[in-house]
Structures are given as structure tokens and as C-alpha cells.
Design a protein around this motif. Structure first.
Motif, short mmCIF file in Angstrom:
data_model
loop_
_atom_site.label_atom_id
_atom_site.label_comp_id
_atom_site.label_asym_id
_atom_site.label_seq_id
_atom_site.Cartn_x
_atom_site.Cartn_y
_atom_site.Cartn_z
N THR A 156 59.85 50.03 24.81
CA THR A 156 60.03 50.86 26.00
C THR A 156 59.21 50.34 27.17
OG1 THR A 156 58.16 52.29 25.47
CG2 THR A 156 60.29 52.87 24.49
N ALA A 157 59.61 50.76 28.37
CA ALA A 157 58.85 50.40 29.56
C ALA A 157 57.45 51.00 29.49
CB ALA A 157 59.58 50.86 30.81
N ASP A 158 57.32 52.21 28.95
CA ASP A 158 55.99 52.82 28.82
C ASP A 158 55.07 51.94 27.98
OD1 ASP A 158 56.62 55.01 30.33
OD2 ASP A 158 57.07 56.32 28.63
N GLY A 159 55.60 51.40 26.89
CA GLY A 159 54.80 50.55 26.03
C GLY A 159 54.38 49.26 26.73
N ARG A 160 55.28 48.73 27.53
CA ARG A 160 54.96 47.48 28.23
C ARG A 160 53.95 47.73 29.36
NH1 ARG A 160 60.90 44.35 28.18
NH2 ARG A 160 61.36 44.98 26.03
N ILE A 161 54.07 48.86 30.02
CA ILE A 161 53.08 49.21 31.05
C ILE A 161 51.71 49.40 30.43
CG2 ILE A 161 52.40 50.97 32.72
CD1 ILE A 161 54.68 49.23 33.69
N LYS A 162 51.67 49.98 29.23
CA LYS A 162 50.40 50.15 28.54
C LYS A 162 49.77 48.79 28.24
CE LYS A 162 48.31 52.20 24.40
NZ LYS A 162 48.57 52.96 23.15
N ALA A 163 50.59 47.84 27.80
CA ALA A 163 50.07 46.48 27.54
C ALA A 163 49.58 45.84 28.84
CB ALA A 163 51.16 45.63 26.90
N ALA A 164 50.32 46.04 29.93
CA ALA A 164 49.89 45.49 31.22
C ALA A 164 48.54 46.07 31.63
CB ALA A 164 50.95 45.79 32.29
N ASP A 165 48.36 47.37 31.42
CA ASP A 165 47.08 48.00 31.77
C ASP A 165 45.94 47.43 30.94
OD1 ASP A 165 48.10 49.62 33.76
OD2 ASP A 165 48.51 51.30 32.42
N MET A 166 46.20 47.12 29.69
CA MET A 166 45.17 46.51 28.85
C MET A 166 44.77 45.13 29.39
SD MET A 166 46.71 47.57 25.09
CE MET A 166 45.50 46.65 24.17
N ILE A 167 45.74 44.40 29.92
CA ILE A 167 45.45 43.08 30.50
C ILE A 167 44.64 43.23 31.78
CG2 ILE A 167 46.54 41.08 31.61
CD1 ILE A 167 48.85 41.47 29.55
N TYR A 168 45.02 44.18 32.63
CA TYR A 168 44.25 44.44 33.86
C TYR A 168 42.80 44.80 33.53
CZ TYR A 168 48.38 44.61 36.95
OH TYR A 168 49.51 44.32 37.70
N GLU A 169 42.63 45.69 32.51
CA GLU A 169 41.28 46.12 32.15
C GLU A 169 40.45 44.96 31.59
OE1 GLU A 169 42.20 49.26 29.47
OE2 GLU A 169 42.95 50.59 31.06
N ALA A 170 41.09 44.08 30.83
CA ALA A 170 40.37 42.91 30.33
C ALA A 170 39.97 41.99 31.49
CB ALA A 170 41.25 42.15 29.33
N ALA A 171 40.86 41.84 32.47
CA ALA A 171 40.53 41.03 33.64
C ALA A 171 39.31 41.58 34.35
CB ALA A 171 41.72 40.96 34.59
N ASP A 172 39.22 42.90 34.45
CA ASP A 172 38.04 43.53 35.06
C ASP A 172 36.76 43.11 34.33
OD1 ASP A 172 39.74 44.85 36.81
OD2 ASP A 172 39.71 46.74 35.70
N ARG A 173 36.83 43.09 33.01
CA ARG A 173 35.64 42.76 32.21
C ARG A 173 35.21 41.31 32.43
NH1 ARG A 173 38.64 45.54 28.26
NH2 ARG A 173 39.08 43.61 27.12
N TYR A 174 36.16 40.44 32.68
CA TYR A 174 35.86 39.02 32.86
C TYR A 174 35.66 38.64 34.32
CZ TYR A 174 36.69 37.83 27.96
OH TYR A 174 36.59 37.73 26.59
N GLY A 175 35.66 39.61 35.20
CA GLY A 175 35.45 39.31 36.60
C GLY A 175 36.61 38.61 37.27
N ILE A 176 37.81 38.76 36.72
CA ILE A 176 39.02 38.19 37.32
C ILE A 176 39.66 39.29 38.16
CG2 ILE A 176 41.28 37.16 36.87
CD1 ILE A 176 40.12 36.34 34.08
N PRO A 177 39.80 39.09 39.47
CA PRO A 177 40.37 40.15 40.29
C PRO A 177 41.80 40.49 39.88
CG PRO A 177 40.18 38.11 41.54
CD PRO A 177 39.46 37.89 40.26
#
Length: 803
Positions: free
Chosen positions: A452-473
Motif C-alpha cells: 500500500t501507499a501507506d506502507g511505502r510512506i512509512k518506509a520513506a519516513d524511516m529513511i528521512y529519520e535515519a538521514a536526520d541521525r546521520y546529519g544528511i539534510p
């Protein structure tokens, strides 16, 4: 061990206007530095003078004082580099203590260019350059420097090597400044935006411009830096233009005029101001007096997603961009075989095809079993960037191959990819954090692709949050909503499109591999084109497609025209107006393999030596005369390249790669037809003058002169005037070309010209180099000034046509 003073600098750079010091060479000349004498040796022979100059700048108000180490590296000082760096650092630290400025003044380790071109343009390997710069940085930190300044860089590749060397071998803050010409370009073609994007990705602490220009000429470049940079900006101009006066190099801007001009730069919001060649403590004193009252402006984060090559910057999100998919072995037997055979020529031809067809970016995937993927990726990336100005997408699942590519990539690439799985994030994001890049995030995790799109958006949010942890804008994350085969799941297209729409509505950027949608269906291009338009309507930022597909390019151009993104329908009309076929056909060199004249011509223009060599051999074997090949193919092709370079359509890496291709063709002619020698147009001496070890410009000129039919007697660098004159007499030379980078060596150039006038007055002299201007050349007695290699060729043609 944490350096408290370095941390203090990092804070001050973002909270307070700072003032750099000014020129060093001109002050040393005033104090007795002899023409051609190496400035860095004065750290050992004249310590009081070096300390005194630092004190003068501190008294004038400078916060940042450079060590006298601009030219200090193992190439120039193989035996006493450590002693020179340690003494230079100690002189500045002594001056700071003597002036009581420990709280607000800092010792800056000054690092200049090596004076060599990096491979493939030159003979200095990238890793050797990293090592050279790393050694300087390590010694500087050990000696007690507070900050590193990498300055006067005219090649973004050498600049990247220097930043990596500094960051990998020290913990000091790193500032970096580059030299732009009056058109806002580096010598190798880079733009302010391409330099900014690369340096921000490499985590430089401050960036900017120095040397080459005065404040007035730097103003528009400084404006672009302030507009695009999210980190502190440095502007260190020359005191105007140089001229010769009573045997000395002087500059035309007085301290008051210089300071007045610099107020306009300060008002742009530049955080760090100083000077370069020709500026003195009086210039800095006047600068500080004029600019102290201008309110400080802190750097502002710029929410702009940029990828770059060595010369081209693209902003993701302004218009839909095409990523050419053909440099990829998936489903391509011929490409797989090319990888196995190490047929780099074929791989380069795929780049040429796609660039001509309208690709904005090229995907690069070389992953097949049983090859050394990191080595192949490194080779392909390096060779592609030598002939093609398009940004690249590094496409690999191997962390080792990814790092090999990121390390050698000249610019800020697109990176494909990471997913939401912990292992993928741990493998990929540290590399992006270190080297920079725009990262494609796949909407999947350890459990696979969400339905589902909801599931894919959730995965995208996990990637964004990981980028925050690594200092990647987050601006440097592009989400792939994943295109699945519609024939096996009719609803999958709608799920992908909804994912694209929702990410776009949130202000994110998206990418899709469009052609996956039609796998297993007939007339796949019909489905692909329709799906592509639907995705564009939902806000798709980038599409991985085959730009040689007429159906896909028709859909792309039509959408841009109908959505108002093709201003004046310029792109659509250029492709289809007055043409019986759209401009999506491959380049002649890639299509008409039997038309060897066209293949050779295109191989020279594109800079593909292997193909140029093979085509020349075939032409000669089929009876084409050697001189016919030269006069009707090679010379016209070189002329096209030269005109492209002079007009700014082509840049130095492409110019040199074309020269390599021409040399490969000439070598075949020479070897196959030893009795048919090409008549030389004339013999020319080239030399870098005494005590100047920078020979990049001279070497470029040599390559171009040789390709245009001249015999070049290259005397090398650091050449005494007497040697040049003796060789000119011995060989009855009509034209001598002299090069100098540093103001302290221009006197050697003038002395060489004087001796030539005295002992061989019929020899003409053309001069060039970073410190030269037409007025300066005339003042020291030169017959001509050449701003670049092609201008030298044109002057040589003029000289020998009348000889």
C-alpha cells in the motif's frame, strides 16, 4: 583530542564577522625577497620578518592569519617540509601572543594547489593528491594550527582531494576558496553552484572565493555564493589588477578604494572578508573600518536540492529530469559483455548516445558477477567524467563500489540507493555523510515492498529519520515509490502514483524507474509513456528512462510544453520544429560504425581515444591518405572542440580528452605510415619561469600546440632565463611561451624576456598564467598575452603564417 580553539572558530564563523589577512608575496618582495626565491624558505631564514608581517595584520584587525605555507608540499620540499610547516605555524602563534590576541585571532594553515593536473587530465593520481594534502594537514595540526585554509583552487577535483586529505588527516575546521575567472567559471569549468554543492557535501566549514579578480569583478560571484550557500562565505579578492612598476609587481587599488568596494560585498551578507594578492595590512585596516558598522548576517539554510558534475549543476524539483538508464547491464547482453571485456569504449558510447538524446543525468551501474565491481566503477566513473559534463547517478548495491565511486566522483552525485532496512542504512548513509550526494531512498525494508501507499510512506519516513541521525539534510533525499510490473498486479501503478503524489505534496522529491511498469506486455513504450505522463502529473521529479526512445521523449517534451515548464516552447520546437525526425537519435559515432570518417570525427570531438585509434587504422587500411585524414577529419574536429572551448560550451577536461583522442589518431598515422610525416608548422619553446613549479597551464598549452601540428620543446618548470635563451639560440626558435602562477616569479619572466631581446631579438614571446593580464604582459615586454591554450594556438598560427 578535542581542540577548543577549533571549536571556538566553528562557532565564530557562524556568529560574527571575521577578517582574514591579506597578501604575503608582495610584502616579502618589499622586504627583500629576490625574484624567483621561494617564499616558504623565509620561515627558516627570516623568521622575524614572517612574524612581523603576521603582527602587522593582527594590528590591522585580522582575526585569521595565514601561515607562510601556500606552496609547501612534498613535491616542492621533499626534505624539509616538516621544518617549514612547524616554523611557519610557530611564527603566527608567536605573533598572536605578542599582540595579545589569543582570544580572537587564530593560526590558519595555508594550503595552495600542487601545481599539477590530476589524472586523467594530468599525471597526478587522485589518491596521491589526497596523500600530499593530508600530510600537510597532519603536520599543521601537530604544529598547533587552529584552522585549515585550502585556497586558490582552480580545479574542483584537486579541491576535493585537498578537502578529503585535510579532513581525513586532521580534526581542524576546513575552509576552502576557489579561483573563478571573470565569467564565473573555474579553469576546469566549474560554476559557483557546482563548487558550493560539492563543498557542502564534503562538510567544509566555510567556503568562498579568492585571488584572480578584484572586488568589483568578484561582486556577482560573491552574490551567487551568498544566495546558494548554507555555510559561511569567504571573499578574499586581489587589490585590483597587477602591473609592473620599477621591477616590482604592484596592484591598482589603494586601501581606501579597496575597502569601499568591499562594503558592497559585506552588504550581500558575506561572513568572512579579507584580501589576496596585492593587499596589505593597510588594505585590511581600511576594510575593517568600513565594514565593522555593517550588520552581521548569519548564513541561512538553503532548501535546494542540487547535484553536480565537474561543470554542471542541476536543481532537482524545478523541472522533471531524465536519468538515462542505458549504462546498466540489466537485460543488456552487449553491455554485460563490454563489462567482461573491459570495453570502456562501448560504455562511453552509451553515454554519448544518451547525452545527445536529451538525458540530464546518466545512471551508472556496472554490477555483474565475477568482476571487480569497485575497480570497474572507479574506472568507468573517471572515464565518463572526462568526456561528459552530465551529472551521474551512482547505482550499486555494493558499499565498496559505492565508496570507490563517491571518492573519485568530481562533484555531488545522485546515489542509488538506500532502503529503510537497518543494514542498508548502516552501509550507505555513513558514506553519504562523508562524501556528500543526493540519496535515492527505496520505499521498502527488511520485509520487502509494502503493498500500500501507506506502507511505502512509512518506509520513506524511516529513511528521512535515519538521514536526520546521520546529519544528511532531508532536501538531499529523493524517494523512489517503486514501479512494479502492472501485468502481474493491475493496481500497482495506482499505488506507485499515490506514493509519488503524497511525497510531492509534502515537499519531497521523487524518482521512478519508469520502464519496469510494462514488463511482459507488448508495445511496452505505449504503457511506459502513458505511465510517465501520469507520474509527472503527480509531481515526479526524476525519471529513469531510455532517452533514445522516441515515445518517451515525445511524452516528456509534450508534458513540459503543456504544463508551462518549457518557456516559449523552446525545447519542443528545438526538437521538432523543421525536423522530419525528433532529435532523439544516437550520435553518429555510436550508430554508423561503418562510416569511419564520421566515427573518427565524433571520437575526436567526444574524446574517445580507443575509438579514434581504431577508426584511423581502418581508414588507412582502406586506402585513405594519411594527410587526407589529418586535413579533412582531425584538424576540423579539433577546430570544433577549440571553438566549443572558447565559447564556453566545452570545458578543460573535455578539451584535454579530445586532445588525447587526436594524439591517439596521430600515433596510428605515424606508426602505420612512417614515410608520411606530417610537416611541422614550427618549433616552439615552452617553460615555466625560474622558481615557479606550477606547470598546469604550460602542459595544457603543450598538448594543444602539438595537436595543431607544432613541435614543442618543453623545458619544464623552474627554468632559469639563461637556459631558455640558450635553447632559443641553439634551436633558432621563433616563438617562446612563458608561464607564471605566482606574483613573486613574474620578475623571472621579465628577466627572461629582457635576455631574449638582448641575445635573440627575432624571437617572439607569448606569456600566460594566473597573475598575467594583457596590460601586465605589455609592461614586461612580451609580444602577446594568451588567456588560455586555444588563444596560444591562435597566436602561434598568426606568427608562423607570416614567418
Amino acid at each position: 583530542m578535542k581542540n577548543d580553539r577549533s571549536e571556538m572558530i566553528r562557532t565564530l564563523l557562524r556568529t560574527k564577522r571575521l577578517y582574514w589577512d591579506g597578501g604575503m608575496g608582495s610584502l616579502l618582495q618589499e622586504k627583500g625577497l629576490c625574484p624567483g626565491e621561494l617564499p616558504e624558505t623565509w620561515n627558516l631564514s627570516h623568521p622575524d620578518i614572517i612574524t612581523g608581517i603576521a603582527r602587522e595584520y593582527l594590528a590591522a584587525g585580522s582575526n585569521l592569519i595565514n601561515t607562510n605555507t601556500f606552496g609547501a608540499n612534498r613535491l616542492k620540499y621533499p626534505a624539509d617540509l616538516k621544518e617549514i610547516i612547524f616554523s611557519a605555524v610557530s611564527h603566527v602563534k608567536d605573533a598572536i601572543r605578542a599582540e595579545g590576541r589569543e582570544d580572537n585571532a587564530f593560526t590558519v594553515l595555508d594550503i595552495g594547489p600542487t601545481g599539477k593536473l590530476l589524472a586523467p587530465m594530468g599525471d597526478l593520481d587522485f589518491e596521491d593528491a589526497v596523500s600530499i594534502f593530508g600530510e600537510i594537514a597532519s603536520l599543521g595540526e601537530e604544529a598547533g594550527a587552529d584552522l585549515i585554509l585550502i585556497e586558490t583552487m582552480s580545479d574542483s577535483y584537486e579541491l576535493k582531494a585537498a578537502v578529503l586529505g585535510a579532513k581525513e588527516n586532521s580534526s581542524l575546521p576546513v575552509a576552502a576558496t576557489a579561483v573563478f575567472d571573470g565569467s564565473g567559471k573555474l579553469m576546469t569549468g566549474g560554476t559557483p553552484l557546482s563548487v558550493i554543492a560539492m563543498l557542502e557535501g564534503l562538510k567544509a566549514d566555510a567556503i568562498g572565493i579568492n585571488c584572480g579578480l578584484g572586488p568589483a569583478q568578484m561582486l556577482p560571484i560573491a552574490e551567487e555564493f551568498v544566495k546558494e550557500s548554507s555555510i559561511p562565505v569567504i571573499v578574499n579578492p586581489n587589490a585590483g589588477l597587477p602591473r609592473e612598476e620599477n621591477g616590482r609587481t604592484v596592484y591598482d587599488l589603494t586601501p581606501d578604494i579597496f575597502a569601499d568596494m568591499m562594503t558592497k560585498i559585506a552588504e550581500l551578507g558575506v561572513q568572512i572578508l579579507g584580501g589576496c594578492c596585492g593587499t596589505t595590512p593597510e588594505h585590511i585596516r581600511a576594510l575593517k573600518a568600513c565594514c565593522d558598522g555593517i550588520p552581521y548576517t548569519a548564513p541561512v539554510f538553503k532548501d535546494r536540492t542540487v547535484i553536480t558534475s565537474f561543470s554542471k549543476a542541476l536543481t532537482i524539483g524545478e523541472n522533471p529530469l531524465i536519468v538515462g538508464e542505458r549504462i546498466n547491464p540489466t537485460g543488456k547482453k552487449r553491455f554485460r559483455q563490454a563489462l567482461i571485456d573491459k570495453d570502456i569504449d562501448y560504455i562511453l558510447s552509451q553515454a554519448v548516445e544518451q547525452e545527445d538524446a536529451g538525458a540530464d543525468i546518466l545512471d551508472v551501474n556496472v554490477g555483474i558477477p565475477d568482476i571487480d565491481e569497485p575497480s570497474m566503477m572507479r574506472t568507468v566513473i573517471t572515464r565518463l567524467q572526462a568526456i561528459c559534463a552530465l551529472p551521474l547517478q551512482i547505482d550499486t548495491s555494493s558499499p565498496e563500489a559505492l565508496e570507490a565511486a563517491l571518492r573519485r566522483y568530481n562533484g555531488k552525485p545522485l546515489i542509488n540507493s538506500v532502503n529503510a532496512g537497518a543494514e542498508s542504512i548502516a552501509n550507505v548513509m555513513p558514506l553519504v555523510q562523508k562524501y556528500g550526494g543526493v540519496l535515492v531512498g527505496l520505499c521498502l525494508d527488511e520485509n520487502g515492498i509494502p503493498e500500500t501507499a501507506d506502507g511505502r510512506i512509512k518506509a520513506a519516513d524511516m529513511i528521512y529519520e535515519a538521514a536526520d541521525r546521520y546529519g544528511i539534510p532531508r532536501k538531499d533525499i529523493v524517494i523512489d515509490g517503486l514501479t512494479l510490473t502492472v501485468s502481474s498486479d493491475p493496481s500497482s501503478a495506482l499505488t506507485t502514483l499515490e506514493t509519488v503524489k503524497r511525497i510531492s505534496e509534502r515537499g519531497g522529491h521523487t524518482i521512478l524507474g519508469v520502464s519496469n511498469i510494462s514488463f511482459g506486455l507488448p508495445k511496452r513504450e505505449n504503457i511506459n509513456a502513458a505511465f510517465y505522463i501520469m507520474a509527472l502529473r503527480e509531481g515526479l521529479s526524476l525519471a529513469i528512462i531510455n532517452p533514445n526512445s522516441e515515445a518517451m521523449m515525445r511524452a516528456h517534451r509534450s508534458f513540459l510544453a503543456l504544463s508551462g515548464q518549457d518557456k516559449g516552447f523552446a525545447g519542443y520546437i528545438d526538437a521538432y520544429g523543421g525536423e522530419s525526425q525528433p532529435k532523439t537519435s544516437p550520435a553518429p559515432a555510436a550508430v554508423s560504425d561503418t562510416d569511419h570518417e564520421k566515427v573518427l570525427y565524433e571520437s575526436i570531438v567526444r574524446g574517445i581515444p580507443e575509438r579514434a585509434s581504431a577508426s584511423t587504422s581502418i581508414l588507412l587500411e582502406t586506402g585513405v591518405e594519411a594527410l587526407t585524414v589529418i586535413d579533412t577529419i582531425l584538424v576540423p574536429a579539433l577546430d570544433e572542440v577549440g571553438k566549443g572551448y572558447e565559447s564556453g560550451r566545452m570545458f578543460l577536461p573535455q578539451l584535454l580528452q579530445s586532445a588525447d583522442a587526436a594524439q591517439a589518431a596521430f600515433a596510428v598515422i605515424k606508426n602505420s605510415f612512417s614515410s608520411t610525416e606530417r610537416a611541422s608548422k614550427g618549433r616552439i619553446i615552452l617553460a615555466t619561469v625560474k622558481n615557479d613549479i606550477h606547470d598546469i597551464g604550460k602542459n595544457i598549452v603543450k598538448v594543444m600546440l602539438e595537436n595543431y601540428g607544432y613541435d614543442v620543446l618543453d623545458l619544464g618548470r623552474d627554468v632559469p632565463p639563461e637556459v631558455i635563451v640558450d635553447e632559443a639560440i641553439k634551436n633558432d626558435i621563433r616563438l617562446v611561451g612563458l608561464s607564471a602562477l605566482m606574483t613573486t616569479t613574474v620578475a623571472s619572466m621579465e628577466e627572461t624576456i629582457r635576455l631574449l631581446r638582448e641575445k635573440k631579438p627575432d624571437t617572439l614571446v607569448v606569456v600566460g598564467g594566473a597573475v598575467m593580464t594583457p596590460e601586465y604582459a605589455e609592461k614586461i615586454g612580451a609580444d602577446a598575452y594568451a588567456k588560455d591554450a586555444m588563444e596560444t594556438v591562435r597566436y602561434a598560427d598568426k606568427v608562423f603564417s607570416t614567418f
